[in-house]
Write an enzyme that holds these catalytic residues in place. Sequence first.
Site, PDB file in Angstrom:
ATOM      1  N   CYS A   9       0.821  -1.228   0.000  1.00  0.00           N
ATOM      2  CA  CYS A   9       0.000   0.000   0.000  1.00  0.00           C
ATOM      3  C   CYS A   9       0.847   1.268   0.000  1.00  0.00           C
ATOM      4  O   CYS A   9       0.359   2.339  -0.357  1.00  0.00           O
ATOM      5  CB  CYS A   9      -0.934   0.001   1.193  1.00  0.00           C
ATOM      6  SG  CYS A   9      -2.038  -1.419   1.173  1.00  0.00           S
ATOM      7  N   ASN A  28     -10.057  -1.038  -1.499  1.00  0.00           N
ATOM      8  CA  ASN A  28      -8.607  -0.821  -1.324  1.00  0.00           C
ATOM      9  C   ASN A  28      -7.885  -1.388  -2.541  1.00  0.00           C
ATOM     10  O   ASN A  28      -7.854  -2.602  -2.742  1.00  0.00           O
ATOM     11  CB  ASN A  28      -8.165  -1.515  -0.036  1.00  0.00           C
ATOM     12  CG  ASN A  28      -6.677  -1.374   0.248  1.00  0.00           C
ATOM     13  OD1 ASN A  28      -5.905  -0.943  -0.615  1.00  0.00           O
ATOM     14  ND2 ASN A  28      -6.267  -1.755   1.445  1.00  0.00           N
ATOM     15  N   HIS A  81      -3.957   6.876   1.732  1.00  0.00           N
ATOM     16  CA  HIS A  81      -4.232   5.554   1.162  1.00  0.00           C
ATOM     17  C   HIS A  81      -5.614   5.110   1.648  1.00  0.00           C
ATOM     18  O   HIS A  81      -5.963   5.316   2.811  1.00  0.00           O
ATOM     19  CB  HIS A  81      -3.153   4.570   1.633  1.00  0.00           C
ATOM     20  CG  HIS A  81      -3.534   3.145   1.445  1.00  0.00           C
ATOM     21  ND1 HIS A  81      -3.830   2.626   0.204  1.00  0.00           N
ATOM     22  CD2 HIS A  81      -3.704   2.125   2.336  1.00  0.00           C
ATOM     23  CE1 HIS A  81      -4.145   1.345   0.341  1.00  0.00           C
ATOM     24  NE2 HIS A  81      -4.085   1.022   1.614  1.00  0.00           N
TER      25      HIS A  81
END
Length: 331
Positions: free
Chosen positions: A113, A288, A258
């Site tokens: 990420c 995500n 994020h």
Amino acid sequence: MPRAKIAGVGHYVPERVVTNFDLEKMMDTSDEWIRERTGIQERRWVEEGETVSGLGLKASEVALERAGVNKEDIDFIIFASMESDYEFPGGGCFLQEKLGLPGIPALDIRNQCSGFVYGLSVADQFIRTGMYKTILLVGAEIQSTSLDLTTRGRDMAVLFGDGAGAAVITATEEEDKGILTTHLHADGRYAKKLWAELPSVIFHPRLEPWMLETDRIYPKMEGRFVFKHAVTRFPEVIREALEATGYTIEDVDLIVPHQANQRITEAVAQRLGVSMEKVYSNIHKYGNTTAATIPICLSEAWAEGRIKDGDLVAIAAFGSGFTWASALVRW
Ligand code: UT7
């Protein structure tokens, strides 16, 4: 010394929309649980045959057009992704081939990420030293094909989506413009808190039929543990960037975190003492998408007019590794 500025951002997501209601048909979950715990309503998943480099190419084309840069001007490609189109080589080379730029270096970044923000820092260093002048940075992911789409894997399966975002980063001599600072961190003590174990080189051969019978081939996460670290690390690393540049949170026009969980994003806003209006969020549409969340957000925020020339944008990521990172950018 030249500075690195983000000259254009673009994104691409697969056409196939997978709603929470679609997931209800695959596993024991509910739209209500997913919305309440994560803020996600739907995500995009690829069709068979699509590749991460292919998603990255489409995002890159938009970023190049918006930047007004010809692809022939690219002198370095940075490709952030957890996976490639094939086991190896990395996706950067497949993207380079698709762009038709033989000889141009392609660097793969595998920082989950945080991959895009790590890439931003690498791009910044190469431009500041004068080594490169025009860098294409891509964050692209296909997560959907790695997930356990049964009730056993529901805690992970409902979270992730596929997509790509790209930024064209160019050299500038302008004062107080572009990437002002970047901050990178990792803590491998927690590598197994969010990971996929198999296949693994500790087995000879690394891929054996018995593995397919276990759930150890799927990504796993200790959700609450990761959540607690995330809500601490995001504000911490944003403050680090502010302290390094002498700005305060009031100076920041937009925070782009994020997209891991809407509850994490809200907790981060609260801890930083800012309203959610100052924080960009699109997790409800895409879930995500790992290294792609931040460039997708930047691309949408720019297109919606939420990032304008001269704005101060704080970017932060946290994820598997653990890795976390921030960047402060004057647009
Ligand atoms: O991008 C990298 C960084 N990632 C993150 O930062 C993610 C951090 N973690 C999280 O976002 C949250 O921990 C999750 C969204 C993953 C989970 O939310 P939670 O509020 O921590 O739930 P939980 O894991 O504590 O599970 C609560 C309950 C459990 O049932 P019991 O034991 O209370 O009966 C789970 O089995 O919810 C159950 N559950 C589900 N129920 C319906 C777990 N997943 C699901 C599901 N649908 N998909």
